[in-house]
Design a protein around this motif. Sequence first.
Motif: not given
Length: 240
Positions: A141, A147-150, A154, A156, A170, A174
């Motif tokens: 993560t 902003v949070t990107i898993e 995949r 956001v 994405f 990323a």
Amino acid sequence: MRLLLVEDDNHVAAALSAVLARHGFDVVHTRSGEEALQELLPSEDVEPFGVVLLDLGLPDQDGFEVCGRIRKISSTPVIMVTARGGVRSRIHGLNLGADDYVVKPYDTGELLARIHAVSRRAASEEHADVQGEEGASGSGTLRLGAVTIELPTRQVTVDGVTVALTRKEFDVLALLAQRPGVVFRREQIISEVWRTSWEGTGRTLEVHVASLRAKLRLPALIETVRGVGYRLVAPSAPTA
């Protein structure tokens, strides 16, 4: 490779099918969006399609609508092949999930190169997804301000609200988020995300960055470094 050709003009379809067949493609031709969607439904008895060539001027529904519906049932690469050459049409098609956009009239050799390029990228991404699933251990993560990107899923979010991104959007985000503040050259981004060094992908990268800025509603998040590339501007480094 099986290839689905969605084209309402039988003369155009016959000529293109002949060329594709000479280059080893098993071509299935449909004249409408509904026929194409039926062909793309999963089946244990039929090998899946490697690429879809999608005309936009179809008799039953607009090709943009068809692309959106394809993305709900299939991850098969889609190349839009159309006479609509405007920038807005290109952006709209890519935002709907098209992998490439070819404007008529086109050179057959170029179209073949694009077909092979998107099929290679799809195979590479499928392999990467499998490797990622096998190696995931619950981490992955990235948090950059709002902003949070898993990475494993995949997904956001911005301020807790999920933002729907295409696969390539994405991947670009990323990549930049892995090293905030570091300038990524255009050629590097194209190589890592599109798995190609083809110069024609440059415009596609610009479109994806513009779409990311609009969807995230954070236009200053991705900074253009004139003549070099892009970097992600964030208040803090990502944490795992």
